[in-house]
Design an enzyme around this catalytic site. Structure first.
Site, PDB file in Angstrom:
ATOM      1  N   ILE A  28       1.112   4.332   3.854  1.00  0.00           N
ATOM      2  CA  ILE A  28      -0.045   4.893   4.624  1.00  0.00           C
ATOM      3  C   ILE A  28      -0.775   3.453   5.042  1.00  0.00           C
ATOM      4  CG2 ILE A  28       0.199   7.314   3.680  1.00  0.00           C
ATOM      5  CD1 ILE A  28      -2.567   6.519   2.402  1.00  0.00           C
ATOM      6  N   GLU A  86     -12.148  -0.672   9.905  1.00  0.00           N
ATOM      7  CA  GLU A  86     -12.161  -1.873  10.557  1.00  0.00           C
ATOM      8  C   GLU A  86     -11.583  -1.718  12.005  1.00  0.00           C
ATOM      9  OE1 GLU A  86     -12.508  -5.911  11.751  1.00  0.00           O
ATOM     10  OE2 GLU A  86     -13.430  -4.993   9.879  1.00  0.00           O
ATOM     11  N   GLY A 143      -7.295   3.098   4.246  1.00  0.00           N
ATOM     12  CA  GLY A 143      -8.461   3.696   5.052  1.00  0.00           C
ATOM     13  C   GLY A 143      -9.416   2.728   5.660  1.00  0.00           C
ATOM     14  N   VAL A 144      -9.758   1.492   4.650  1.00  0.00           N
ATOM     15  CA  VAL A 144     -10.428   0.604   5.165  1.00  0.00           C
ATOM     16  C   VAL A 144      -9.886  -0.203   6.459  1.00  0.00           C
ATOM     17  CG1 VAL A 144     -11.483  -0.032   2.915  1.00  0.00           C
ATOM     18  CG2 VAL A 144      -9.561  -1.291   3.770  1.00  0.00           C
ATOM     19  N   HIS A 191       0.723  -1.268   0.034  1.00  0.00           N
ATOM     20  CA  HIS A 191      -0.037  -0.004   0.321  1.00  0.00           C
ATOM     21  C   HIS A 191       1.112   1.304  -0.017  1.00  0.00           C
ATOM     22  CE1 HIS A 191      -3.212   2.845   1.393  1.00  0.00           C
ATOM     23  NE2 HIS A 191      -4.095   2.101   0.572  1.00  0.00           N
TER      24      HIS A 191
END
Length: 160
Positions: free
Chosen positions: A64, A72, A67-68, A58
């Site tokens: 970073i 979670e 976002g998911v 990523h």
């Protein structure tokens, strides 16, 4: 393990988190519960390290936290709050085995700043209400007090 501290705060160490959540490495995204008030709020923490498995793919040149995964992690904090709330209800019986709190909805997700290796993320979950078995939360993720992400999260409890 759950403990009450001298200042009245309640903490939950990793073993207590693992008794309440089914997630395990690399998907357990909460390292410690710093404090909570059953039926109201919970404050948890994750230390983000450079060797997290998602950093390899990523944005490897500028890693970073996805976002998911922030969503979670906030949902896991909400699940912990739901679990300790149920534990503290007078006469409440939890289903045989640890119940699972399933994520059933995310609304209004916002991402304000990236979370990078070396950050310590604090997750705050606030219980808004429970309607027909659906638990409604507001949650956010902060780094050094600055908002990284926020969302309204819904989950429901089911027996295993």
């Amino acid at each position: 393990m759950t403990s009450d501290t001298e200042d009245g705060s309640r903490t939950i160490a990793l073993d207590g988190i693992q008794r309440r959540l089914p997630h395990r490495y690399p998907f357990l995204l909460v390292d410690r519960v710093l404090d909570y008030a059953p039926g109201e709020w919970l404050l948890a923490r994750k230390n983000v390290t450079a060797n997290e498995p998602y950093f390899a793919g990523h944005f490897p040149q500028k890693p970073i936290m996805p976002g998911v995964l922030l969503i979670e992690a906030m949902a896991q904090a909400c699940g912990l709050l739901a679990f300790v709330t149920r534990e503290h209800e007078p006469g409440a019986e939890l289903p045989d085995g640890a119940p699972l709190f399933y994520l059933v909805g995310v609304d209004g997700a916002k991402f304000k700043r990236p979370v990078v290796p070396g950050d310590t993320v604090e997750f705050r979950a606030s219980l808004q209400r429970v309607v027909r078995g659906i638990w409604l939360f507001q949650a956010d993720a902060r780094v050094e007090g600055a908002m990284a992400a926020a969302a309204d999260i819904r989950c429901t409890m089911r027996a295993v």
